[in-house]
Design a protein around this motif. Sequence first.
Motif, mmCIF file in Angstrom:
data_model
loop_
_atom_site.group_PDB
_atom_site.id
_atom_site.type_symbol
_atom_site.label_atom_id
_atom_site.label_comp_id
_atom_site.label_asym_id
_atom_site.label_seq_id
_atom_site.Cartn_x
_atom_site.Cartn_y
_atom_site.Cartn_z
ATOM 1 N N GLY A 363 0.786 -1.223 0.000
ATOM 2 C CA GLY A 363 0.000 0.000 0.000
ATOM 3 C C GLY A 363 0.814 1.268 0.000
ATOM 4 O O GLY A 363 0.277 2.353 0.210
ATOM 5 N N ILE A 364 2.085 1.145 -0.206
ATOM 6 C CA ILE A 364 2.920 2.345 -0.194
ATOM 7 C C ILE A 364 3.292 2.664 -1.634
ATOM 8 O O ILE A 364 4.161 2.031 -2.227
ATOM 9 N N GLU A 365 2.615 3.610 -2.148
ATOM 10 C CA GLU A 365 2.885 3.972 -3.537
ATOM 11 C C GLU A 365 3.386 5.396 -3.640
ATOM 12 O O GLU A 365 4.151 5.735 -4.542
ATOM 13 N N ARG A 366 2.903 6.170 -2.747
ATOM 14 C CA ARG A 366 3.276 7.582 -2.838
ATOM 15 C C ARG A 366 4.495 7.855 -1.985
ATOM 16 O O ARG A 366 4.783 7.102 -1.050
ATOM 17 N N PRO A 367 5.131 8.907 -2.280
ATOM 18 C CA PRO A 367 6.248 9.307 -1.411
ATOM 19 C C PRO A 367 5.734 9.642 -0.019
ATOM 20 O O PRO A 367 4.570 9.994 0.153
ATOM 21 N N PHE A 368 6.624 9.518 0.901
ATOM 22 C CA PHE A 368 6.234 9.873 2.263
ATOM 23 C C PHE A 368 5.965 11.360 2.354
ATOM 24 O O PHE A 368 6.719 12.187 1.842
ATOM 25 N N GLU A 369 4.921 11.648 3.028
ATOM 26 C CA GLU A 369 4.619 13.066 3.227
ATOM 27 C C GLU A 369 5.369 13.564 4.443
ATOM 28 O O GLU A 369 5.432 12.884 5.463
ATOM 29 N N PRO A 370 5.881 14.714 4.317
ATOM 30 C CA PRO A 370 6.620 15.254 5.466
ATOM 31 C C PRO A 370 5.671 15.643 6.580
ATOM 32 O O PRO A 370 4.468 15.765 6.394
ATOM 33 N N SER A 371 6.267 15.832 7.708
ATOM 34 C CA SER A 371 5.465 16.241 8.849
ATOM 35 C C SER A 371 4.967 17.655 8.673
ATOM 36 O O SER A 371 5.583 18.480 8.005
ATOM 37 N N LYS A 372 3.850 17.882 9.252
ATOM 38 C CA LYS A 372 3.331 19.262 9.235
ATOM 39 C C LYS A 372 3.991 20.103 10.309
ATOM 40 O O LYS A 372 3.782 21.306 10.359
ATOM 41 N N ARG A 373 4.702 19.448 11.092
ATOM 42 C CA ARG A 373 5.313 20.144 12.210
ATOM 43 C C ARG A 373 6.355 21.110 11.699
ATOM 44 O O ARG A 373 7.115 20.820 10.772
ATOM 45 N N ARG A 374 6.390 22.247 12.299
ATOM 46 C CA ARG A 374 7.442 23.205 11.943
ATOM 47 C C ARG A 374 8.784 22.630 12.299
ATOM 48 O O ARG A 374 8.917 21.832 13.230
ATOM 49 N N ARG A 375 9.717 23.048 11.569
ATOM 50 C CA ARG A 375 11.051 22.588 11.887
ATOM 51 C C ARG A 375 11.483 23.196 13.223
ATOM 52 O O ARG A 375 11.200 24.362 13.530
ATOM 53 N N ARG A 376 12.179 22.417 13.929
ATOM 54 C CA ARG A 376 12.650 22.890 15.222
ATOM 55 C C ARG A 376 13.778 23.884 15.006
ATOM 56 O O ARG A 376 14.711 23.642 14.251
ATOM 57 N N ARG A 377 13.663 24.962 15.679
ATOM 58 C CA ARG A 377 14.689 26.001 15.537
ATOM 59 C C ARG A 377 15.097 26.485 16.906
ATOM 60 O O ARG A 377 14.289 27.024 17.662
ATOM 61 N N GLU A 378 16.317 26.330 17.186
ATOM 62 C CA GLU A 378 16.771 26.756 18.509
ATOM 63 C C GLU A 378 16.772 28.272 18.606
ATOM 64 O O GLU A 378 16.972 28.972 17.621
ATOM 65 N N PHE A 379 16.582 28.703 19.792
ATOM 66 C CA PHE A 379 16.661 30.140 20.033
ATOM 67 C C PHE A 379 18.122 30.548 20.156
ATOM 68 O O PHE A 379 18.895 29.933 20.886
ATOM 69 N N THR A 380 18.451 31.559 19.450
ATOM 70 C CA THR A 380 19.827 32.041 19.510
ATOM 71 C C THR A 380 19.962 33.054 20.637
ATOM 72 O O THR A 380 18.977 33.468 21.256
ATOM 73 N N GLU A 381 21.177 33.407 20.868
ATOM 74 C CA GLU A 381 21.406 34.448 21.857
ATOM 75 C C GLU A 381 20.678 35.723 21.452
ATOM 76 O O GLU A 381 20.131 36.442 22.299
ATOM 77 N N GLU A 382 20.711 35.973 20.161
ATOM 78 C CA GLU A 382 20.026 37.170 19.693
ATOM 79 C C GLU A 382 18.532 37.058 19.987
ATOM 80 O O GLU A 382 17.894 38.032 20.423
ATOM 81 N N ASP A 383 18.014 35.891 19.732
ATOM 82 C CA ASP A 383 16.601 35.699 20.042
ATOM 83 C C ASP A 383 16.334 35.983 21.509
ATOM 84 O O ASP A 383 15.335 36.642 21.857
ATOM 85 N N ASP A 384 17.194 35.480 22.328
ATOM 86 C CA ASP A 384 16.981 35.676 23.755
ATOM 87 C C ASP A 384 17.054 37.156 24.125
ATOM 88 O O ASP A 384 16.273 37.649 24.947
ATOM 89 N N GLN A 385 18.006 37.820 23.525
ATOM 90 C CA GLN A 385 18.089 39.255 23.780
ATOM 91 C C GLN A 385 16.830 39.960 23.302
ATOM 92 O O GLN A 385 16.293 40.836 23.984
ATOM 93 N N ASN A 386 16.399 39.552 22.139
ATOM 94 C CA ASN A 386 15.185 40.174 21.620
ATOM 95 C C ASN A 386 13.980 39.831 22.469
ATOM 96 O O ASN A 386 13.035 40.620 22.560
ATOM 97 N N LEU A 387 14.046 38.682 23.049
ATOM 98 C CA LEU A 387 12.963 38.335 23.967
ATOM 99 C C LEU A 387 12.937 39.314 25.132
ATOM 100 O O LEU A 387 11.869 39.779 25.552
#
Length: 735
Positions: A363-387
């Motif tokens: 039953g596997i004919e189609r390519p795997f669909e990627p996750s809908k989940r956003r890619r994980r992105r770490e918070f940078t120091e800049e992000d923290d400062q901006n926070l």
Amino acid sequence: MEPRIATLLGDAALASDRTTVDPISLLPPPRRPLPVEPTPVGDDGRSNSNPTRRSEYDYLAGEHHGWPAAPPPPQSRVKSGVPIAEVLNDEEPQADQATALAARFSGRLSDILLDPSKQHPNKRRKLDGHTTPPAVTSNGNENNPLKLPRLPQLPKKTTRRPRIPPLLQGLHQPPPLPPEGRLFPPITGETGGFGRNIGERVGLRTPPEVGRNRRDREGDNEVEREISSAAASNRTTGEKEQEKNRRPAPKYKKRNRWSEQETKDLLQGVSKFGIGSWKKILEWPDFNFDHRTAVDLKDRFRTCCPGQAEKENEVASFYTSNSGEGPGLNKSPMTVSECKHKQPRKPRGDTHKKTEAELVEMGIERPFEPSKRRRRREFTEEDDQNLLKGHEKYKCSWHAMRDDKDLGFNSRHPTDLRDRFRIRYPELYQKAGYRLKPKEQLLFPKDKGETNSQESASSGASGGQRPDTPKKTQSLSSPDGHTTIPAITTTSSSSNLRAHTLRQPLLNSFPSPFEDFPDVNSEDDEGEGGRSPITLNRNIFQWADANPSQANTTAASAYLTTGDAGFNLFAGMDGYHINPLATLKLPAASITNNGLSAMPSYPPTSNPLALSFPSNSTVHTTTNMGMNMINTNPLSSLLRTPNLPTIVFPHVPVSSARNAMHNLPPPADLLSGLDLDMRTEAQQQQQQHLGYFIDDGSGSGVSYASSSTLAPLMGQVGGAGIVRGVWDEFERRGF
DNA sequence: CTAGGGATACCG
DNA sequence: CGGTATCCCTAG
């Protein structure tokens, strides 16, 4: 026959250096299969026409359970149990039936357990010289029942005890059987049947590394997985639930290889739900997984289709970083067949390559669909400062913060900002009136007691950041070239330190180190939690009499593991912000019945932290290993165990300490009974440059007892961690 | 909007 | 494999 077996068993227990219940004793006596009973598949069956020849491993691995014969494992199942059978076969051709049978019994037991020359070649065993020669020999001795093995020599049994403190011995006992498990389950084809459970139980008390080599284990698993797979396909979801509840949590998890069917289900699941929906796949009723977790699925998929998940991530990253939205469907990820054929490692023998047709068939004919989940992105120091900036500007209006283009949070969700802020600036988060998560609450109790007073100070200085603590105490060079102590590294200077890494020691060591070992506490007559594992030296009273002014200030500095001390020893000894003693107003009684010995001897005017090293401070070391322990504590026996390292810091009068320079063994040499040298090579080299001030007097001294075996009990606070910490501190201070 | 908790990713 | 960070979901 029976006395003989009994003798053999007794001797076997001796020879195999088992201290507790032998797994064999859990097993039913060997028996001849009924004519209708499926013949064991595998080595024995192939190489030996005698179906009764079954290796011990068959039982240990639960192969004897009477399952319907599983299909022979793919290939290359190297012989695991054969040799014994072969040997026996060859050696008793002339024997009459009765003696042959007897010999089979004794052979199976004695040869496996006693005879180094005939035992399974893959089985590891102790050749400790105590082993009794085999009763059965090739010159016909098996016909002489009087030639029995020597009687068990009980005293020798204890000569090679594992180097484990008494407290931990219990871990090697078989776990208590669940109520329904006190009777052996029936020999059926059900998964709850005898074979599987026994296998697990044996697995519980026998680490896979012990006694069996990898190939054997894999071989067993090969059969087992076929069985479990077959059984799994017959299980309903409800049955699975029941089974899940029934299964005892194993101490040693048995390796559980993926069956073909499981893999199929997984791939179908990924095809159905997309990459990343592991939980959904796991719980989808059409699929059967053998006690897998979502992480297992993910790992398996990564193994099966290497590069697929990563590729998906790249795609997702592309989409999120450009549009901020999920991935589209017009890309062309690898097809199933592509991924199936992309085997990064050397292909294993048991890898069944699927043709594309087969995959389509499932039953596997189609390519795997990627996750809908956003890619994980770490918070940078800049992000923290901006926070921080965003917080000043918008307070906790995460939406507004996210929409502020200057802050660059357009790809984040408001809750992301909140979560990060809560983790990164818990105090500010709390001050804003929000609650921390339970775990965070542990570190930052809202009702700030003395414990957190320094914290507030430091957080004020660093813009609200709480003091992070390095996982390992080590020196870091800040961008400006100065050596900084990570414990107080601020946001701007610690870009190379990840926040979660910094906080780990707090999380790991802060809670009561005994909470995972209720036995330790339960043995305590006083029965109160929150005891610190500090045991005062027997001479504490003498010392206190002699040093009345120090009694209150220094005793606590050894191991700060009381419940309200939020810092482990080195977390708190940065000497800049935190005075751990200020957090501890331990009445003398509160540290008198604990697990570690501390006889402090620091003048009240010096840095009270015993292992802090001001340039002119007195570092007291000695090789005096004489420890006077208080025996009332259950840990005292632990601490006297020969393999426990001991660090002893004797009393040093200020006058002599400052003037007398002595060469002493390096700190690691002060560890008594520690097998491993935990120092790095650099540290070992450094040792020769070390000199210590020591007490020129004798008698009472500060005694810091630690233990490698205690380490698991005490987290990073005690044990080897403290030793390493001592060393790190030596290094840092330039010794 | 937040709280709360679960799921997943990632790292060591 | 366990711990942690990040992301997701949902109730209120």
